[in-house]
Each structure stands twice: as structure tokens, then as C-alpha cells.
Design a protein around this motif. Structure first.
Motif, PDB file in Angstrom:
ATOM      1  N   ILE A 104      -0.277  -3.692   3.161  1.00  0.00           N
ATOM      2  CA  ILE A 104       0.494  -2.490   3.459  1.00  0.00           C
ATOM      3  C   ILE A 104       1.173  -2.036   2.169  1.00  0.00           C
ATOM      4  N   VAL A 105       0.926  -0.800   1.753  1.00  0.00           N
ATOM      5  CA  VAL A 105       1.414  -0.326   0.456  1.00  0.00           C
ATOM      6  C   VAL A 105       2.180   0.988   0.615  1.00  0.00           C
ATOM      7  N   PRO A 106       3.122   1.252  -0.295  1.00  0.00           N
ATOM      8  CA  PRO A 106       3.813   2.544  -0.313  1.00  0.00           C
ATOM      9  C   PRO A 106       2.958   3.580  -1.052  1.00  0.00           C
ATOM     10  N   LEU A 107       3.358   4.826  -0.964  1.00  0.00           N
ATOM     11  CA  LEU A 107       2.590   5.914  -1.581  1.00  0.00           C
ATOM     12  C   LEU A 107       2.480   5.756  -3.085  1.00  0.00           C
ATOM     13  N   ARG A 108       3.490   5.159  -3.732  1.00  0.00           N
ATOM     14  CA  ARG A 108       3.479   5.067  -5.188  1.00  0.00           C
ATOM     15  C   ARG A 108       2.314   4.231  -5.717  1.00  0.00           C
ATOM     16  N   LYS A 109       1.712   3.410  -4.868  1.00  0.00           N
ATOM     17  CA  LYS A 109       0.575   2.595  -5.294  1.00  0.00           C
ATOM     18  C   LYS A 109      -0.764   3.271  -5.019  1.00  0.00           C
ATOM     19  N   VAL A 110      -0.713   4.435  -4.395  1.00  0.00           N
ATOM     20  CA  VAL A 110      -1.928   5.113  -3.959  1.00  0.00           C
ATOM     21  C   VAL A 110      -2.281   6.263  -4.895  1.00  0.00           C
ATOM     22  N   CYS A 111      -3.534   6.311  -5.300  1.00  0.00           N
ATOM     23  CA  CYS A 111      -4.076   7.469  -6.010  1.00  0.00           C
ATOM     24  C   CYS A 111      -5.200   8.037  -5.149  1.00  0.00           C
ATOM     25  N   ARG A 112      -5.085   9.281  -4.778  1.00  0.00           N
ATOM     26  CA  ARG A 112      -6.100   9.884  -3.923  1.00  0.00           C
ATOM     27  C   ARG A 112      -7.243  10.441  -4.763  1.00  0.00           C
ATOM     28  N   ARG A 113      -8.394  10.631  -4.145  1.00  0.00           N
ATOM     29  CA  ARG A 113      -9.541  11.185  -4.829  1.00  0.00           C
ATOM     30  C   ARG A 113      -9.415  12.708  -4.898  1.00  0.00           C
ATOM     31  N   PRO A 114      -9.928  13.327  -5.958  1.00  0.00           N
ATOM     32  CA  PRO A 114      -9.800  14.785  -6.111  1.00  0.00           C
ATOM     33  C   PRO A 114     -10.418  15.583  -4.970  1.00  0.00           C
TER      34      PRO A 114
END
Length: 269
Positions: free
Chosen positions: A232-242
Motif C-alpha cells: 500500500i503506497v501513497p501518491l508520492r511514490k506513484v508515477c503515472r503513464r503519459p
């Protein structure tokens, strides 16, 4: 979401508050330019020798480098949104991208294009600083020799363009959490016992929470592709695809006409 993080036995790696403060000050002093590898190594050695770390978990150079790159991209995202209609056909781009300055596409449109590459050494993704050369592999697939951002020539790698080169993933600011949905492929910062690197992962579930003064408080259950670990991760660890840019455009246009934006992008939580 109901399931606790699964990062294996033993404690996960975390930078201390003092270490984060020191790196933040270093980045601001350099006007948000990632420091040289010499500086990165010096910082890692200093952290390892500190009273908080001595005789305990070591700090690796890659962990420090990834922190700087992630923080720089987060800052850039706040000040400059990426183009919304970008598409890349790596196979057709290869013969033309070699002489192009780092970070720019080979087309005549002068559209800013940044890439990331997957290292064969650890399976993690890194920003591409430059394409050095290219060749056709025995299978007929094109390969490029890349220099990863923050590394020197001794760490250059030949990687498959079709499988391991793509447009750079985008760090999310607090307002973009709604564009991250269950089933999405994302680039996620995995902090383990011995390393902290960016790996591909898929979102299994998204727990939406009300934002506050600290920003986004949503949490995402992800499964990493390389080891099937769930966390379970917070948004700061997430990079979305273009490719998810269309969702943000849809959300903005829906708000303009008073339509429920969550329903428009398929969000049911």
C-alpha cells in the motif's frame, strides 16, 4: 483495501528526516538540478557514517540518486505540465534520435520529449540522459546504448528499444490522484531492505481519502511486476503513464460543464 504492505522480512529502507532535509537543501541550492555522481556518492558515504546509520542499514548511491530524481520531477510537474498529445513509435524514432540533444524528440515539432529506460542489471527504470548509439540486434529488434541520468559512461547499457525504452512516467501532484485507477500500469518507488528503486507495478485498488493541508491522502494497493510483492503506497511514490493524460483532460472538461468527473473516468470508489 484490507491488506497490509508486503515488503518481505526485515525493515524497509527509509531516509531519516535529517537526511531528507539535507538532500532538499542540496537540491534547492543547485536550483533543482540533480547533483553529479561524485556528489551523490559523497552524500551516501556521509549518511552511512552518521550516528543514526553507523553499523546499521547502509545507504546506497542509487537510493540517493533516485530520491533526487524523484524530487526534481515532482518540482518540475508543479511548474510545467507535459504536452497532452504525445505519442512515440520507438521503432521509427531510433534512426533519428541519436544526434538529438538529451530530452528532445527527433521530430521537427520541437515538442519536449523525455525518456526512461529499463536497466538489465536490476530491472529498474531510470531517466535517460542521452542516446549514445544504436544498432540492430540479431533478432531484428533495434537497440540503443543509453546513458542514464546521474551515471557516467562506465554504466552505459545496450537496451532493447521496443521493450525497454519509453516516454518518461509522470510524478503525480495532489490534484492528479483521480487519474490513477485500479488496473493501471504505473511506475512505483519500491523501498526494500537493500535498495529503493523504481519498478513497474499495477494498481490493484485505490482508497480515496479527503485531501487536507498536507495534500493528497489517498492510498493505492499495488503489485510489483518483477517480484509480485504487494504494498500500500501513497501518491508520492506513484508515477503515472503519459497515456492517462486524457483522463485529466476529461476531468477538467467535465468540471467545466458540471458533470461528475469520477463517473466520467470510470471511478466507482
Amino acid at each position: 483495501m484490507g491488506r497490509p504492505p508486503n515488503v518481505g522480512p526485515g525493515p524497509s529502507f527509509r531516509f531519516t528526516a535529517n537526511e531528507v532535509a539535507e538532500m532538499e537543501a542540496c537540491l534547492q541550492k543547485a536550483n533543482f538540478v540533480v547533483p553529479s555522481m561524485e556528489v551523490i556518492c559523497s552524500i551516501a558515504e556521509k549518511f552511512c557514517a552518521s550516528a543514526e546509520r553507523s553499523g546499521k542499514m547502509i545507504v546506497q548511491e542509487k537510493q540517493v540518486l533516485n530520491w533526487f530524481q524523484n524530487r526534481r520531477h515532482a518540482q518540475k510537474t508543479k511548474t510545467m505540465k507535459p504536452p497532452e498529445n504525445l505519442s512515440v513509435n520507438p521503432k521509427s524514432q531510433v534512426p533519428h534520435m541519436m544526434p538529438v540533444p538529451s530530452g528532445r524528440s527527433a521530430s521537427d515539432s520541437n515538442v519536449l520529449m523525455e525518456f526512461e529506460g529499463r536497466s538489465s542489471r536490476d530491472g529498474a527504470w531510470y531517466d535517460v540522459a542521452a542516446f549514445i548509439s544504436h544498432r540492430m540486434f540479431e533478432t531484428g529488434d533495434p537497440e540503443v546504448r543509453v546513458r542514464f541520468a546521474g551515471f557516467g559512461g562506465e554504466d552505459d547499457e545496450w537496451i532493447n528499444v521496443l521493450k525497454h525504452v519509453r516516454q518518461r512516467s509522470l510524478p503525480c501532484d495532489a490534484s492528479e490522484c483521480v487519474a490513477v485507477l485500479a488496473g493501471d500500469l504505473i511506475l512505483c518507488f519500491q523501498e526494500g531492505k537493500d535498495q529503493a528503486l523504481y519498478y513497474d507495478a499495477h494498481v490493484l485498488d485505490a482508497q480515496r481519502r479527503r485531501h487536507d493541508a498536507r495534500g493528497c491522502r489517498c492510498r493505492f494497493l499495488v503489485r510489483y511486476d518483477h517480484d509480485q510483492a504487494e504494498e500500500i503506497v501513497p501518491l508520492r511514490k506513484v508515477c503515472r503513464r503519459p497515456e492517462t493524460n486524457y483522463r485529466l483532460r476529461l476531468l477538467r472538461s467535465s468540471r467545466d460543464v458540471g458533470v461528475n468527473p469520477k463517473r466520467e473516468v470510470g471511478e466507482t470508489n
